[in-house]
Motif scaffolding. Structure first.
Motif, PDB file in Angstrom:
ATOM      1  N   LEU A 153      47.047  39.244  35.374  1.00 33.05           N
ATOM      2  CA  LEU A 153      45.723  38.771  35.769  1.00 33.05           C
ATOM      3  C   LEU A 153      45.818  37.801  36.940  1.00 33.05           C
ATOM      4  O   LEU A 153      44.991  37.837  37.866  1.00 33.05           O
ATOM      5  CB  LEU A 153      45.027  38.105  34.580  1.00 33.05           C
ATOM      6  CG  LEU A 153      44.688  39.022  33.406  1.00 33.05           C
ATOM      7  CD1 LEU A 153      44.089  38.215  32.264  1.00 33.05           C
ATOM      8  CD2 LEU A 153      43.729  40.124  33.831  1.00 33.05           C
ATOM      9  N   THR A 169      36.407  35.375  40.482  1.00 33.15           N
ATOM     10  CA  THR A 169      36.075  36.642  39.833  1.00 33.15           C
ATOM     11  C   THR A 169      36.791  37.788  40.530  1.00 33.15           C
ATOM     12  O   THR A 169      37.045  37.735  41.739  1.00 33.15           O
ATOM     13  CB  THR A 169      34.553  36.888  39.850  1.00 33.15           C
ATOM     14  OG1 THR A 169      34.249  38.080  39.123  1.00 33.15           O
ATOM     15  CG2 THR A 169      34.018  37.017  41.265  1.00 33.15           C
ATOM     16  N   PHE A 194      43.952  39.606  25.925  1.00 34.80           N
ATOM     17  CA  PHE A 194      42.663  39.359  26.577  1.00 34.80           C
ATOM     18  C   PHE A 194      41.758  38.538  25.652  1.00 34.80           C
ATOM     19  O   PHE A 194      41.103  37.582  26.092  1.00 34.80           O
ATOM     20  CB  PHE A 194      41.988  40.682  26.918  1.00 34.80           C
ATOM     21  CG  PHE A 194      42.319  41.223  28.280  1.00 34.80           C
ATOM     22  CD1 PHE A 194      41.419  41.151  29.319  1.00 34.80           C
ATOM     23  CD2 PHE A 194      43.552  41.808  28.531  1.00 34.80           C
ATOM     24  CE1 PHE A 194      41.723  41.649  30.572  1.00 34.80           C
ATOM     25  CE2 PHE A 194      43.873  42.312  29.762  1.00 34.80           C
ATOM     26  CZ  PHE A 194      42.948  42.238  30.804  1.00 34.80           C
ATOM     27  N   ARG A 198      40.254  34.741  26.241  1.00 39.33           N
ATOM     28  CA  ARG A 198      38.808  34.484  26.179  1.00 39.33           C
ATOM     29  C   ARG A 198      38.506  33.352  25.204  1.00 39.33           C
ATOM     30  O   ARG A 198      37.741  32.433  25.517  1.00 39.33           O
ATOM     31  CB  ARG A 198      38.062  35.745  25.751  1.00 39.33           C
ATOM     32  CG  ARG A 198      38.032  36.856  26.788  1.00 39.33           C
ATOM     33  CD  ARG A 198      37.304  38.073  26.252  1.00 39.33           C
ATOM     34  NE  ARG A 198      35.906  37.787  25.953  1.00 39.33           N
ATOM     35  CZ  ARG A 198      35.097  38.634  25.329  1.00 39.33           C
ATOM     36  NH1 ARG A 198      35.560  39.805  24.911  1.00 39.33           N
ATOM     37  NH2 ARG A 198      33.843  38.316  25.118  1.00 39.33           N
ATOM     38  N   ILE A 203      39.556  32.758  30.480  1.00 38.12           N
ATOM     39  CA  ILE A 203      38.845  33.801  31.215  1.00 38.12           C
ATOM     40  C   ILE A 203      37.561  34.154  30.473  1.00 38.12           C
ATOM     41  O   ILE A 203      37.387  33.832  29.298  1.00 38.12           O
ATOM     42  CB  ILE A 203      39.694  35.082  31.395  1.00 38.12           C
ATOM     43  CG1 ILE A 203      39.952  35.750  30.030  1.00 38.12           C
ATOM     44  CG2 ILE A 203      40.979  34.797  32.160  1.00 38.12           C
ATOM     45  CD1 ILE A 203      40.562  37.142  30.138  1.00 38.12           C
ATOM     46  N   LEU A 205      34.951  37.774  30.295  1.00 35.94           N
ATOM     47  CA  LEU A 205      34.789  39.164  30.720  1.00 35.94           C
ATOM     48  C   LEU A 205      33.308  39.447  30.905  1.00 35.94           C
ATOM     49  O   LEU A 205      32.558  39.575  29.934  1.00 35.94           O
ATOM     50  CB  LEU A 205      35.406  40.111  29.686  1.00 35.94           C
ATOM     51  CG  LEU A 205      36.921  40.004  29.486  1.00 35.94           C
ATOM     52  CD1 LEU A 205      37.376  40.961  28.395  1.00 35.94           C
ATOM     53  CD2 LEU A 205      37.661  40.286  30.786  1.00 35.94           C
ATOM     54  N   VAL A 211      36.500  40.385  35.514  1.00 35.85           N
ATOM     55  CA  VAL A 211      37.092  39.183  34.933  1.00 35.85           C
ATOM     56  C   VAL A 211      36.633  37.964  35.713  1.00 35.85           C
ATOM     57  O   VAL A 211      36.617  37.962  36.947  1.00 35.85           O
ATOM     58  CB  VAL A 211      38.630  39.260  34.948  1.00 35.85           C
ATOM     59  CG1 VAL A 211      39.248  37.988  34.384  1.00 35.85           C
ATOM     60  CG2 VAL A 211      39.108  40.483  34.179  1.00 35.85           C
TER      61      VAL A 211
END
Length: 227
Positions: A153, A169, A194, A198, A203, A205, A211
């Motif tokens: 990422l 982003t 992921f 979060r 991050i 979504l 992202v």
């Protein structure tokens, strides 16, 4: 694009991508547009060209003897792909996000008849690819599953991210299965990481393919090994 132990090469590649966007195709080169899902070449095809990526995302893959697929690399803006193994391509290459490509004929490059600036750019790209590939293999061996995903990422963010207020982003046109096959992980592990990122507020979504990095320093920390 390879995921490496550091992102020191990202600024140079990003600068090259920005400059490439402003340049027309050199003499003896062709600018082409490729829709999502189309192939540039297949493993074993005669390698008549090497390709510079102006926009979009490409995926280089091989099918192993046991039938499993391995994603070798992703081609992002500024990358040069299609360096052959002898006279043939050693991977498949397809488009995962509509791409604008500059195709350089190998015969022109090998005889020295092409544009000198293009020759030098391709040479530097080849040397960067060798270094990044070696670093990528070290990363796969040394980093944990969660560190690999965070590194991926971070690499995409540094290459294609756009500022959005205090955040960054970027788009992830590749699937979770693509990411798993690239990092040597399972889809479940990628999805779980992921979710952890979060929950930790690192991050967000916006969509499965969009992202938002909320805490870049925390993402950097999550990508680093302890040794």
């Amino acid at each position: 694009m390879y995921v490496t132990l550091s992102n020191d090469t990202a600024p140079a590649t990003l600068t090259m991508a920005t400059n490439l966007m402003r340049q027309p195709a050199a003499p003896n080169s062709q600018q082409r547009n490729h829709a999502t899902g189309t192939h540039l070449f297949h493993e074993g095809d005669t390698a008549n060209h090497v390709y510079e990526v102006k926009t979009g995302v490409l995926r280089l893959t091989r099918v192993l003897e046991n039938g499993r697929r391995q994603v070798i690399a992703f081609g992002l803006p500024g990358d040069i792909i299609g360096f052959p193994n002898g006279d043939a391509h050693h991977t498949d290459c397809d488009v995962v996000a509509t791409a604008e490509i500059i195709a350089h004929r190998r015969s022109t490059l090998e005889t020295g008849a092409g544009d000198p600036e293009t020759h030098q750019r391709l040479l530097h790209a080849a040397l960067r690819e060798i270094t990044a590939m070696q670093d990528h293999f070290m990363m796969l061996a040394r980093k944990s599953a969660s560190e690999k995903v965070a590194s991926f990422l971070l690499a995409i963010s540094s290459r294609t991210g756009s500022p959005l207020g205090n955040y960054t982003t970027f788009s992830l046109p590749m699937s979770r299965a693509d990411i798993a096959d690239f990092l040597g992980l399972t889809v479940e592990t990628v999805s779980r990481t992921f979710s952890i990122l979060r929950k930790e507020g690192i991050i967000s979504l916006e969509t499965p393919q969009t992202v938002l990095v909320l805490d870049m320093e925390a993402l950097l920390d999550a990508s680093q090994t302890d040794d």
